[in-house]
Design a protein around this motif. Structure first.
Motif, PDB file in Angstrom:
ATOM      1  N   TYR B 746       0.724  -0.638  -0.230  1.00  0.00           N
ATOM      2  CA  TYR B 746       0.039  -0.217   0.202  1.00  0.00           C
ATOM      3  C   TYR B 746       0.668   0.666   0.193  1.00  0.00           C
ATOM      4  CZ  TYR B 746      -3.484  -3.734   1.405  1.00  0.00           C
ATOM      5  OH  TYR B 746      -4.734  -4.833   1.070  1.00  0.00           O
ATOM      6  N   ASN B 747       2.425   1.153  -0.107  1.00  0.00           N
ATOM      7  CA  ASN B 747       3.004   2.360  -0.315  1.00  0.00           C
ATOM      8  C   ASN B 747       2.524   3.266   1.486  1.00  0.00           C
ATOM      9  OD1 ASN B 747       5.059   1.742  -2.819  1.00  0.00           O
ATOM     10  ND2 ASN B 747       2.813   2.904  -3.356  1.00  0.00           N
ATOM     11  N   ALA B 748       2.466   2.569   2.072  1.00  0.00           N
ATOM     12  CA  ALA B 748       2.201   3.076   3.453  1.00  0.00           C
ATOM     13  C   ALA B 748       3.498   4.384   3.651  1.00  0.00           C
ATOM     14  CB  ALA B 748       2.395   2.295   4.352  1.00  0.00           C
ATOM     15  N   GLU B 749       3.103   5.263   4.515  1.00  0.00           N
ATOM     16  CA  GLU B 749       4.570   6.445   4.812  1.00  0.00           C
ATOM     17  C   GLU B 749       5.036   5.019   5.625  1.00  0.00           C
ATOM     18  OE1 GLU B 749       6.610   9.281   4.677  1.00  0.00           O
ATOM     19  OE2 GLU B 749       5.293   8.644   3.509  1.00  0.00           O
ATOM     20  N   PRO B 750       6.672   5.772   5.704  1.00  0.00           N
ATOM     21  CA  PRO B 750       7.271   3.875   6.193  1.00  0.00           C
ATOM     22  C   PRO B 750       7.777   5.383   7.674  1.00  0.00           C
ATOM     23  CG  PRO B 750       8.737   4.941   5.007  1.00  0.00           C
ATOM     24  CD  PRO B 750       7.462   6.089   3.906  1.00  0.00           C
ATOM     25  N   LYS B 751       7.594   4.697   9.058  1.00  0.00           N
ATOM     26  CA  LYS B 751       7.758   4.597  10.046  1.00  0.00           C
ATOM     27  C   LYS B 751       8.440   4.391  10.775  1.00  0.00           C
ATOM     28  CE  LYS B 751       2.385   5.759  10.945  1.00  0.00           C
ATOM     29  NZ  LYS B 751       1.506   4.916  11.357  1.00  0.00           N
ATOM     30  N   CYS B 752       9.102   4.812  11.485  1.00  0.00           N
ATOM     31  CA  CYS B 752      10.233   3.959  11.953  1.00  0.00           C
ATOM     32  C   CYS B 752       9.513   3.102  12.591  1.00  0.00           C
ATOM     33  CB  CYS B 752      10.698   5.716  13.632  1.00  0.00           C
ATOM     34  SG  CYS B 752      11.739   6.514  12.184  1.00  0.00           S
ATOM     35  N   ILE B 753      10.761   2.104  13.008  1.00  0.00           N
ATOM     36  CA  ILE B 753      10.670   0.901  14.026  1.00  0.00           C
ATOM     37  C   ILE B 753      11.411   0.696  15.303  1.00  0.00           C
ATOM     38  CG2 ILE B 753      10.603  -1.580  13.127  1.00  0.00           C
ATOM     39  CD1 ILE B 753       9.803  -1.381  10.562  1.00  0.00           C
ATOM     40  N   PRO B 754      11.476   0.660  16.186  1.00  0.00           N
ATOM     41  CA  PRO B 754      12.215   0.635  17.145  1.00  0.00           C
ATOM     42  C   PRO B 754      13.050  -0.437  16.828  1.00  0.00           C
ATOM     43  CG  PRO B 754      10.109   0.195  18.354  1.00  0.00           C
ATOM     44  CD  PRO B 754      10.048   0.059  16.342  1.00  0.00           C
ATOM     45  N   ALA B 755      14.580  -0.376  16.896  1.00  0.00           N
ATOM     46  CA  ALA B 755      14.930  -2.427  16.564  1.00  0.00           C
ATOM     47  C   ALA B 755      16.313  -2.212  17.943  1.00  0.00           C
ATOM     48  CB  ALA B 755      15.397  -1.800  15.301  1.00  0.00           C
ATOM     49  N   VAL B 756      17.114  -3.030  17.542  1.00  0.00           N
ATOM     50  CA  VAL B 756      18.806  -3.353  18.892  1.00  0.00           C
ATOM     51  C   VAL B 756      19.433  -4.091  18.239  1.00  0.00           C
ATOM     52  CG1 VAL B 756      18.707  -4.921  20.936  1.00  0.00           C
ATOM     53  CG2 VAL B 756      16.579  -4.410  20.514  1.00  0.00           C
ATOM     54  N   LEU B 757      20.344  -3.013  18.482  1.00  0.00           N
ATOM     55  CA  LEU B 757      21.206  -3.178  17.098  1.00  0.00           C
ATOM     56  C   LEU B 757      22.670  -3.624  17.793  1.00  0.00           C
ATOM     57  CD1 LEU B 757      20.910   0.624  15.568  1.00  0.00           C
ATOM     58  CD2 LEU B 757      19.912  -1.463  15.004  1.00  0.00           C
ATOM     59  N   SER B 758      23.413  -4.005  17.138  1.00  0.00           N
ATOM     60  CA  SER B 758      24.632  -4.639  17.481  1.00  0.00           C
ATOM     61  C   SER B 758      25.789  -3.392  18.059  1.00  0.00           C
ATOM     62  CB  SER B 758      25.370  -5.484  16.975  1.00  0.00           C
ATOM     63  OG  SER B 758      26.454  -5.126  16.144  1.00  0.00           O
ATOM     64  N   THR B 759      26.784  -3.115  19.083  1.00  0.00           N
ATOM     65  CA  THR B 759      27.134  -1.994  19.357  1.00  0.00           C
ATOM     66  C   THR B 759      28.225  -2.177  17.892  1.00  0.00           C
ATOM     67  OG1 THR B 759      28.608  -3.781  20.602  1.00  0.00           O
ATOM     68  CG2 THR B 759      26.942  -2.606  21.915  1.00  0.00           C
TER      69      THR B 759
END
Lengths: 220, 1014
Positions: B746-759
């Motif tokens: 639906y080409n939805a407006e990308p929203k920020c997704i919370p993420a856990v990243l490696s240091t």
């Protein structure tokens, strides 16, 4: 009334292998104030007769009457506590009790308080001719004669009018035996006890007031 | 005469003789049976040891099982850390073979099956090259072709000959891709080319559709180990440069490689151990014969080998980074064929040879195989687990030896206990027997001594009777025991078989990995134990009888000097009343007698309290384990590997969620992601697109999950996350974000997704918690159509990456709406139809869960079975393999349960023993005082009073000992391991025995009063 009376008493020992008629219709009466000797050979039924009079069992037939009441009709434990006292040939003293405590034991069975019994025991020990020092001695520390005197004092402590003695001098030397007999005789003649002695001793038999002879379970 | 009289006088004591005869018969029977059972168990365990083999696989787990052919540096580091000396020094380890596999070339072998990445590599001669063919290309205003992303350019040519090619058909037309090696074919010319035939079906979309039969696509590629041009104009066969011929030879070796698997014992190779492969001819080679081997059937067939034949192969060198990049060494080895293995496509071209570890580099996850002694396999595995580096797993495969032997171990333990008890019982009974039949006959001994009977004749008198009774009883007991033996052993075998049928395989348990052999044994148990048992009993009886005879003779001998009479201490007392008064006086003046009961009581109390405390401790530990243990479960592959490309359907996860007792179900699915700025500059052509795709396939993943426990990174270590203020793990279950699918649809407006990243990732890209950044995600749609979706991520947590790739963890909603799992209604944003489609098509890559309580373990097992989940190696209705990580829990609880069961038996036996001991001690104490007893009764003392006099004495003494025992143990253990109830139970048991003994003694006939002697 007789202190104790046997009426046509029969007693049968029954074992797995045989039945032995120890007493076969014995009838006799024992009066207070007299000394009786029951004599006879081994197996004639003397000890059985004494045991029945002591209330250890009841006759197979006939009855043992104490002041007119049959032992079959009364509580034998109570009878043994209150009506008869037995003196055994080997004294039968409690080894862990002192002489005084041995004397106190039957009194305590009757509900006498230990303190009272202790005083009475002291009197009785003196009465049978033992020194005061003997009171706190244990049977193992006493001679045979002394032990038998303690046994007599214990019998006296029961305050019955019937004293049954099974070979009381059997384990004693003649002097001690004579002394013990004198004590028993005095109890009968002076204090009105009915004393029944089972014995083999013919000499002793001559000195009692009345002698009964048993042969094969019957009085002869 | 002496023998006759001795026997007769004993036999005439019918009751006593009968009682002791029965006791001796019973104990002899019990001894013989327990001895037979013990030998039977030993025999079965020996047979099991011969029939079963135990091995342990030492595997590197890492974040994922490395592919069998993958050169994993971490796995190699772990292998290097594991020294041969260290492994071999572990008790129970008999051999250790590393998992390194080498390669060889066998003349005449042509590989048909199995992994062969260079199967397409070829050196060919082409002719009659056509002009370029442009496909899907635009034409500009000048009539020139303009290439677009969809375009491809190729030449059609004639495959003249194949210097080496597995799949080329000579004299056919092929499509020629010039590749990116600078080759510009000219029309009509002939060339010798190095390159690769491409799989038409798999690469049709990338290089164009070629539906014509007979046509293949050949792409010119560089040499593997030469920088020379992979193309040259062809004039005649002699003009072919050497490099092409060498390449052709190398490809031949690579594609026809033989896998050489060195081992100490072929039977201990996992595939053979687990019956995945079997011999069709020949036999397993002797472990002590280097070079002896078994080979796969295709190799034997190609080389025309039969067991007993010798054959040679040339060693191949393996490149460090590519298992199949092989080169010839010129070194040949001779092998002796011992057996041929059944046909197996994925194990073709293999040689399992008795040899030292191969020098070839390690690929994959199998660090090695350890051969173990069956009886100490479990302990050895525990020791190995302590030895191996982190992320290395040691898995025991014992073919069911443990479960086969365990019941016999238990039976053996019981048999040993029974044997000990019987031996003690025999000793006690024989002691009492000798005492009563000889010791108590001191009067007779005295008479015999007084009559001048010689000692030998006296001994003959007593020993003949006693030994006849004892000997006859022992012989009868031995005969009965020998007759009952087969029945008892059969019953045990049946009971064990029934137990094994029930517990042979524990569903879903990690303790039940691998095959379970079902073997039956019919061991022959010798009859000889009956003879020494019977003889031993008679000899012991003889020894005791001689002892008591000696004592009896000594007691009849008059001693010189003054005899000592023990006189109590004390003076006339008037304290106390009734039975208590007599009891207290007896206690005070009882001397040694008054010490025996408290001492025995003290010892027994300490024993009972200690055992009770230990039993209670076991019970507490078991309760504690049941209460606090947390058992994890996970979905694994059918062979039990924790993770290897699972594809878990939504319905399977739903079924799992429906299992009562299963909670905290965590699932994940990963998509490869990359940062646009990190992407290399790929050429726009077909090869560029393919390389880009390959590049993307090795990028780390953005893993959508509902709990970090589902992340492979945290399979073996708890997640240690640093969170941005206000954030925690609950964000993973947050459903407010839009699934990736809908973002593209639906080409939805990308929203920020919370993420856990490696240091490490954050450092590399200059990111900090709270930063927002963009990345691309390759989304494989449910119809396998790849889409690249831009995603904005918000760094809310970081973890220290220990190994593997820098995965990013995001909420599960990115992959699938939570309602899919819970069976809730479709979210409005998705729609009913799409939701149903997702339910049917979406899958998960990992799945872990937890049992709500360890107590539920068996129930959960049963419910999982009812649902139809597969167990490791056992296919079921739902082909999703569930594995419960219950080994440690089971090991602990089973050992505790065994201890508790043994404790129950022991406590019952001890209680009975104490009752008996109380009876015996009290009986001995009161029986010797029968005259006092009789006197009291003779004086008219009531039964209750007489009973009280003796009972109170015993009760006070035993209570005193008991209390001191309690204090001693309390002092020793500070109250930690005691069980007050055990002390009370002991006291009750002892007093019960005392009461019984007093009542027994009290039955003296009063008419015997005048004749009672001590």
């Amino acid at each position: 009334m007789s202190a104790i009376e046997l009426r046509d008493v029969k007693y049968v020992y029954r074992s797995q292998y045989q039945s032995v008629e120890a007493l076969r219709g014995v009838s006799c009466a024992f009066e207070p104030g007299r000394v009786y000797a029951v004599m006879g050979r081994s197996g004639s039924g003397k000890t059985t007769m004494l045991s029945l009079m002591a209330g250890l069992d009841v006759p197979t037939e006939g009855s043992v009457l104490c002041e007119g009441v049959s032992t079959a009709d009364i509580d034998l434990e109570r009878y043994r506590r209150e009506r008869v006292a037995v003196i055994y040939q080997d004294f039968r003293l409690f080894p862990l009790l002192t002489a005084a405590e041995n004397v106190m034991y039957p009194m305590e069975l009757r509900g006498v308080k230990p303190a009272t019994a202790k005083k009475r025991a002291a009197e009785l020990i003196s009465k049978v001719g033992l020194p005061d020092t003997a009171r706190d001695r244990f049977p193992a520390m006493l001679s045979g004669g002394e032990q038998q005197r303690v046994a007599i004092a214990r019998a006296l402590g029961m305050e019955t009018k019937v004293l049954l003695a099974d070979e009381p001098t059997g384990n004693l030397d003649s002097e001690n035996g004579a002394n013990i007999f004198r004590v028993l005789q005095a109890l009968a003649h002076e204090d009105g006890y009915c004393v029944v002695i089972v014995t083999h001793d013919e000499e002793l038999g001559k000195r009692v007031d009345e002698t009964l002879r048993l042969h094969d379970g019957m009085l002869v | 005469m002496f023998i006759r009289n001795g026997i007769k006088s004993n036999l005439r004591e019918r009751g006593r003789t009968a009682l002791f005869s029965l006791l001796i018969v019973f104990l002899t029977v019990a001894m013989i049976l327990s001895l037979s059972v013990l030998l039977y168990c030993n025999s079965v365990m020996r047979a099991c040891d011969a029939a079963y083999r135990s091995i342990a696989l030492i595997e590197y787990m890492g974040v994922d099982y490395p592919d069998e052919d993958e050169p994993d540096p971490a796995a190699r580091a772990a292998a290097a850390e594991l020294t041969d000396e260290a492994v071999l020094s572990v008790p129970g380890v008999t051999a250790w073979t590393r998992g390194n596999v080498s390669a060889a070339a066998a003349e005449g072998y042509d590989r048909y099956y199995g992994a062969s990445p260079y199967a397409g590599r070829s050196v060919v001669v082409v002719s009659r090259v056509s002009s370029p063919v442009y496909q899907y290309a635009d034409v500009d205003e000048n009539g020139e072709y303009v290439l677009t992303e969809r375009s491809s350019v190729y030449n059609i040519c004639f495959l003249k000959s194949a210097i080496y090619s597995r799949n080329a058909r000579e004299e056919t037309l092929i499509d020629l891709l010039a590749g990116d090696v600078g080759f510009e074919p000219e029309q009509g010319k002939s060339y010798v080319l190095n390159g690769e035939f491409l799989d038409v079906s798999g690469s049709a979309m990338r290089v164009g559709a070629y539906p014509m039969n007979g046509l293949k696509i050949f792409r010119v590629e560089s040499f593997l180990d030469s920088d020379e041009a992979p193309f040259a104009e062809y004039t005649d066969a002699d003009s072919i440069p050497e490099v092409f011929l060498e390449a052709a030879d190398a490809y031949r070796a690579m594609n026809n490689y033989v896998r050489v698997i060195p081992c100490r014992d072929v039977s201990d190779v996992y595939l053979f151990h687990q019956n995945e492969l079997q011999l069709t001819s020949g036999a397993m080679p002797d472990p002590g014969t280097p070079g002896a081997c078994v080979v796969s059937s295709d190799l034997a067939s190609d080389l025309g080998l039969a067991p007993g034949d010798e054959f040679t192969m040339e060693d191949l060198n393996t490149s460090e980074n590519d298992r199949y990049d092989l080169s010839r060494t010129g070194v040949t080895r001779t092998y002796t064929l011992s057996g041929v293995v059944s046909e197996s496509y994925d194990r073709s071209g293999c040689v399992w040879v008795i040899a030292d570890n191969a020098d070839a580099p390690l690929f994959g996850y199998l660090l090695g195989t350890v051969s173990l002694r069956n009886e100490s396999a479990e302990e050895a595995v525990e020791a190995l687990e302590a030895l191996v580096p982190q992320q290395v797993r040691v898995t025991l495969y014992d073919q069911g030896y443990g479960s086969a032997v365990q019941p016999f171990r238990e039976v053996k333990k019981t048999a040993v206990n029974v044997l000990i008890v019987c031996s003690a019982g025999v000793a006690a009974v024989l002691l009492l027997f000798a005492f009563l039949f000889v010791g108590r006959q001191s009067d007779t001994v005295k008479i015999m001594v007084s009559l001048g009977t010689p000692a030998r004749k006296t001994a003959l008198w007593f020993l003949s009777g006693a030994l006849l009774i004892c000997g006859a009883s022992a012989v009868i007991g031995a005969a009965i025991g020998a007759a009952l033996r087969p029945v008892v052993l059969r019953k045990i075998a049946e009971a064990v078989a029934a137990a094994r049928a029930g517990d042979g395989f524990i569903w879903y348990s990690e303790t039940s990995l691998g095959v379970v052999k079902q073997t039956s044994f019919d061991p022959q148990v010798p009859l000889w134990p009956a003879i020494p048992a019977a003889v031993g009993i008679v000899l012991l009886a003889l020894a005791f009888c001689l002892l008591f005879l000696r004592l009896a003779r000594r007691s009849g001998t008059r001693r010189r000097g003054r005899s000592r009479v023990r006189v109590p201490h004390g003076e006339t007392s008037s304290r106390g009343r009734g039975g208590l008064r007599f009891a207290l006086i007896s206690i005070r003046r009882g001397g040694l007698r008054s010490l025996v009961v408290p001492l025995v009581s003290l010892v027994l109390t300490v024993t009972v309290l200690f055992l009770g405390g230990v039993y209670q401790k076991w019970q507490n530990e078991l309760d504690d384990a049941l209460e606090t243990s947390r058992i994890d479960g996970m979905v694994v592959s059918l062979n039990g590997r924790y993770y290897s490309g699972l594809s878990l359907s939504v319905s399977a996860v739903r079924s799992l969620l429906e299992v009562e007792g299963v909670e905290d179900v965590a699932v994940s699915f990963g998509y490869h992601y990359w940062l646009p700025e990190d992407e290399p500059d790929f050429n726009p052509g077909a090869t560029g697109r393919e390389r880009r795709r390959d590049w993307i396939s090795i990028q780390p993943e953005m893993v959508a999950l509902n709990s970090l426990t589902a992340a492979k990174e945290f399979y073996y270590s708890d997640p240690d996350i640093t969170w941005l203020d206000g954030w925690d793990e609950s964000m993973l279950a947050d459903t407010r974000y839009t699934p990736l699918l809908l973002r593209s649809t639906y080409n939805a407006e990308p929203k920020c997704i919370p993420a856990v990243l490696s240091t490490a990732f954050m450092e590399e890209h200059g990111l900090a918690l709270g930063d927002v950044f963009s990345c691309m995600v390759l989304y494989e749609s449910i119809d396998n159509y790849p889409m690249e979706i831009p995603v904005n991520l918000y760094a809310v947590g970081s973890y220290v990456q220990r190994e593997g790739r820098a995965n990013i963890y995001v909420p599960l909603i990115c992959h699938a709406p939570a309602e899919l799992l819970t069976g809730g209604e479709a979210p409005a944003s998705i729609g009913e139809k799409q939701f149903e489609r997702l339910s049917a098509m979406l899958t998960f890559r990992t799945c872990r869960f937890r049992l709500s309580s360890a107590r539920e373990l068996d129930a959960v097992r049963e419910r999982l079975r009812e649902q139809g989940f597969s167990a490791v190696g056992r296919m079921s209705a739902i082909r999703t393999t569930v594995l419960l990580r219950d080994a440690a829990f089971l090991k602990f609880t089973e050992s505790m349960e065994r201890n508790i069961a043994m404790g129950k038996v022991l406590s019952t036996a001890i209680s009975l023993m104490i009752v008996l001991l109380g009876f015996i001690i009290s009986w001995l104490m009161t029986f010797s005082r029968r005259r006092e007893f009789a006197l009291m009764r003779g004086f008219g003392a009531r039964k209750g009073r007489v009973f009280a006099s003796f009972f109170l004495e015993q009760a006070i003494l035993s209570l005193a000992g008991c209390l001191v025992g309690c204090l001693v143990l309390f002092w020793l253990y500070a109250g930690g391991a005691t069980q007050p109830l055990a002390a009370a139970a002991y006291l009750v048991c002892y007093l019960l025995g005392t009461a019984v003994s007093i009542l027994t003694v009290g039955k003296t006939d009063l008419m015997e009063l005048l004749t009672v002697r001590d």
